[in-house]
Design a protein around this motif. Sequence first.
Motif, short mmCIF file in Angstrom:
data_model
loop_
_atom_site.label_atom_id
_atom_site.label_comp_id
_atom_site.label_asym_id
_atom_site.label_seq_id
_atom_site.Cartn_x
_atom_site.Cartn_y
_atom_site.Cartn_z
N ILE A 127 0.84 -1.21 0.00
CA ILE A 127 0.00 0.00 0.00
C ILE A 127 0.87 1.25 0.00
O ILE A 127 1.98 1.25 0.53
CB ILE A 127 -0.97 0.04 1.20
CG1 ILE A 127 -0.22 -0.20 2.51
CG2 ILE A 127 -2.10 -0.92 1.03
CD1 ILE A 127 -0.98 0.29 3.69
N PHE A 146 -4.72 5.95 1.59
CA PHE A 146 -4.08 4.65 1.36
C PHE A 146 -4.58 4.08 0.04
O PHE A 146 -5.78 4.08 -0.22
CB PHE A 146 -4.42 3.67 2.48
CG PHE A 146 -3.89 4.06 3.83
CD1 PHE A 146 -2.59 3.75 4.20
CD2 PHE A 146 -4.69 4.71 4.76
CE1 PHE A 146 -2.10 4.11 5.44
CE2 PHE A 146 -4.21 5.08 6.01
CZ PHE A 146 -2.91 4.77 6.35
N GLN A 159 -11.29 6.21 7.71
CA GLN A 159 -11.11 6.34 9.17
C GLN A 159 -10.28 7.58 9.50
O GLN A 159 -10.62 8.33 10.41
CB GLN A 159 -10.40 5.10 9.72
CG GLN A 159 -11.34 3.96 10.00
CD GLN A 159 -10.68 2.84 10.79
OE1 GLN A 159 -9.49 2.88 11.08
NE2 GLN A 159 -11.44 1.84 11.14
N ILE A 209 0.78 -4.54 4.75
CA ILE A 209 -0.41 -4.67 5.59
C ILE A 209 -0.11 -5.80 6.57
O ILE A 209 0.29 -6.89 6.15
CB ILE A 209 -1.66 -5.01 4.75
CG1 ILE A 209 -1.90 -3.93 3.68
CG2 ILE A 209 -2.89 -5.16 5.63
CD1 ILE A 209 -3.03 -4.23 2.72
N GLY A 218 1.83 -0.13 6.93
CA GLY A 218 0.90 0.99 6.73
C GLY A 218 -0.45 0.77 7.38
O GLY A 218 -1.08 1.71 7.86
N ILE A 219 -0.90 -0.48 7.36
CA ILE A 219 -2.21 -0.81 7.94
C ILE A 219 -2.06 -2.06 8.80
O ILE A 219 -1.38 -3.01 8.39
CB ILE A 219 -3.28 -1.05 6.85
CG1 ILE A 219 -3.49 0.20 5.98
CG2 ILE A 219 -4.61 -1.45 7.46
CD1 ILE A 219 -4.44 -0.01 4.81
N LEU A 261 -4.40 -4.96 10.41
CA LEU A 261 -5.73 -5.55 10.52
C LEU A 261 -5.73 -6.44 11.76
O LEU A 261 -4.84 -7.26 11.93
CB LEU A 261 -6.04 -6.38 9.27
CG LEU A 261 -6.01 -5.64 7.94
CD1 LEU A 261 -6.01 -6.62 6.79
CD2 LEU A 261 -7.19 -4.71 7.81
N ALA A 308 -2.45 2.65 10.25
CA ALA A 308 -3.87 2.71 10.60
C ALA A 308 -4.28 1.35 11.15
O ALA A 308 -3.86 0.33 10.62
CB ALA A 308 -4.68 3.05 9.37
N VAL A 309 -5.05 1.37 12.22
CA VAL A 309 -5.50 0.10 12.82
C VAL A 309 -6.96 -0.14 12.44
O VAL A 309 -7.81 0.71 12.67
CB VAL A 309 -5.33 0.13 14.35
CG1 VAL A 309 -5.80 -1.19 14.96
CG2 VAL A 309 -3.88 0.39 14.74
#
Lengths: 220, 114
Positions: free
Chosen positions: A72, A84, A186, B8, B57-58, B60, B82-83
């Motif tokens: 990403i 993103f 978000q 991710i 970056g993320i 999950l 980001a969560v």
Amino acid sequence: MGVSELDESSLLLDEKLLRFMDQLELLEEKRVTLNSLIEQGWFSLSKARYSMGNKQVSALQYASEIEPLVCIHARTQDSGEVEFCTEKVTGCQESGKDVRSIEDIGPQEVGVRKRNKPKKHITEKEANDKASSEKVPEVSPLKKSDLNPQQDPLKWFGILVPHSLKQAQLSFKQVIELSAEIATLQTSVLNTRQELKNGMKDKYNLQDKALGAQLDKVAD
Amino acid sequence: MAGRGKLIAVIGDEDTCTGFLLGGIGELNKNRKPNFLVVEKDTNINCGIFLARIDIGIILINQFIAEMIRHAIDAHMQSIPAVLEIPSKEHPYDASKDSILRRAKGMFSADDFR
């Protein structure tokens, strides 16, 4: 003057609140889609497990070397929001090197070898042709590296995997794309929330000022 | 790493991790550190390892696992990583537990009107 400023800030606050609500609504919609896609993925995984066997679809099948197929990109905008977006990783230089080294082990010549060919018949032209023919197969391994079959996680679970496992993969791929969108949403929700908070503080300050001015007038 | 973008990460039960790895997000880096954590009954959950990594970056995370480390997730204020809380097989997604939505809901609490 004070009243008009107050009206302006109220209008701005209203706009921000509406934007905030819209973002929350969109977030909820995407959440519902994400949840249903994940459920669909689990269902397909369970179906694959049923047809392949209980132990055939588990963490034990993960490869010893794993490389990402999706990554990403996070772009921070001027407003502070982060966007993103997903991107497929097409080729990897390291895996390309590996494939080429394996190819080098194989025969270098393309045509049928003539073992008893006398050395004196080999002219310079033939030597050049041979050299050019040897150069050709060097290009093909690079092309193969782009489609390295070891990269596909589906292959961890076998060569002939059931269709349900492919469906599970498809569902989770969609989930990954959607999760990037949700992460963006978000951050924008949190950003708008902060803007709203600041806007409210400003409005209260203006209200206090206006009230103070009115009280001064009454006192005079 | 910087050229190809961020990863991710997944913290979840076996099926969640398997699904996302099938989707192609998995990585074992040069130090043999994965970007996924399969949580079982006796797994020590430490999301800090993913929160501290700059190549992620993320993140999950299954919501029931997020509940176990809620303090760490609530304390995380940065946009990256980001969560994202996701449902698990046995625990459906509950919006009222989501840290982001709880923060958004806090917008309309008495504290915000002071």
